[in-house]
Design a protein around this motif. Sequence first.
Motif, PDB file in Angstrom:
ATOM      1  N   TRP A 103       0.847  -1.204   0.000  1.00  0.00           N
ATOM      2  CA  TRP A 103       0.000   0.000   0.000  1.00  0.00           C
ATOM      3  C   TRP A 103       0.882   1.254   0.000  1.00  0.00           C
ATOM      4  N   ARG A 107       0.917   4.236  -2.557  1.00  0.00           N
ATOM      5  CA  ARG A 107       0.478   5.566  -2.097  1.00  0.00           C
ATOM      6  C   ARG A 107       1.540   6.618  -2.460  1.00  0.00           C
ATOM      7  N   ARG A 347     -11.330  -1.111  11.287  1.00  0.00           N
ATOM      8  CA  ARG A 347      -9.927  -1.482  11.456  1.00  0.00           C
ATOM      9  C   ARG A 347      -9.857  -2.753  12.307  1.00  0.00           C
ATOM     10  N   CYS A 414      -7.899  10.362   3.164  1.00  0.00           N
ATOM     11  CA  CYS A 414      -8.381  10.311   1.775  1.00  0.00           C
ATOM     12  C   CYS A 414      -7.409  11.017   0.823  1.00  0.00           C
TER      13      CYS A 414
END
Length: 467
Positions: A103, A107, A347, A414
């Motif tokens: 990730w 990102r 989570r 976000c």
Amino acid sequence: MNDPLAAAKAPFVLPKMPRWRSLLRSFALAKDPLPVLNQILTHHGDTVQVFIGGVEKSILTRDPGLTQHILQKNHRNYAKSKFTQGFSRYIGHGLLTNEGPDWLRQRRLIQPGFHRQRVAGLTGLMQEITAETLAPVVAKAADAGGAATVDVHELMTRLTFRIIARSVFSTNFPEAELDRLAGLITEIQAFFVRSIRQPYLRLWFQLKGRFKYHDALAAELRTLLGDLIAQRQKANAQPGATPPDDLLQMLLDVRYEDTGEAMSPDRLIDESLILLVAGHETSANALTWLTYLLAHHPAEAVAIQQEMTGVLAGRTPAFEDLPRLGKALHAVQETMRRYPPAWMVDRVALADDEYNGLRIPKGTLFSLYFHGLHHDAKYWPEPEEFRPTRFAPGQERPVQANTYVPFGGGPRLCIGMQFALTEMQLVTLELLRQFDIQWVPGQLPVTMQPLITLRPKQDFRVKLRLR
Ligand code: HEM
């Protein structure tokens, strides 16, 4: 208990809602979750252990400190739970569903594509699509003596899907293809939410072939996107081709720092699909609720119009004007407080942890209830009031840290936040530049339907009157 820190120092006692009671509530929860969740928190306190659908043990919280601990302070210990992971079965492993070092690598690669200046470059496109989408309404209103009635959620969904689809893919999609794409995403999401919220139906879904059917829809979605990407690569390979400056091109151009390689075709599909999924319904819902609120609070709409007249004197706003058009932004922010599109985030603890004396064993599931936090009267006086000035500078009671999280927090904040805020501010300004918004009387009360995002249960109408 006069010491304000005393509560923080006191050992955290976790109220527990018994499984049988959770199970009893699961039908009501599936039907209308917000009142049930609010009632549970009012009864037990800001953090409580529940069983989702009577099955999955989970900690439900609207505590700002615990929320910050999970999203930011100790974020490495908290991954998205298997609920989000389950979604990747249908929408792949793009940023939203990805985890860990993979990730982070993605990102870092994609983040620059969403910097302020990149978003500024998309302002013209956002305005063009907004004007295009509103043009038939303007024409209809002109024909009908100055006003037209619109279905708001339908209008905003069409608008935001076109904005995100063209920000990613630039090219003008054929209408039918755009609609198919939007329809596939909606159908898949609705099924996924049902399978999570009513886990006892899974066997039934299996027997009825519902999983297979939705897998096939997901495959169709990927094929559609794969074709669009392949078309772009083919066009780029033509001699003298000038690739468009859109988000797909950004995904095609970036290179991994360590290997210097481009993203694989499968990755390109994953990441572009995630942008469509994450970047469409959220903004559509926020704009729908904003229109609802402005129709009921015309003075707030007038205040935005007056500010716009003062700053722009009739011209359309440029990106640089937006900071001077704060009233539209504050209305957007207040709307997302009252109706946070991402109303709940999940989570799971990867290892044992502790927060203020609360023991958190490895594997603990958390439901971070943003809607509850945004409505907690401890932080938001008269939380049911629509009051955009809460977000204006110089307030006697400024917004307190970690109590406002419409875009999440920490490293997984976000990525489209700047994009979404710009888009929503521009749409609000254009809508109010052209129209006054009036509520159409005699409609059923508008209620909330929290799926993955918070939408109205049924669409509603407003009258848009040409100014
Ligand atoms: C009103 C509009 C929006 C809201 C309220 C919203 C809200 C959120 C929230 C709360 C998260 C974090 C979820 C979590 O931590 O589990 C998130 C992540 C994300 N959002 Fe948005 N979003 C909006 C618009 C957009 C737009 C327009 C895009 C794309 C252009 C976008 C792309 C993403 C992506 C890719 C992620 C995953 C980021 C990561 O984990 O690295 N969002 N969004």
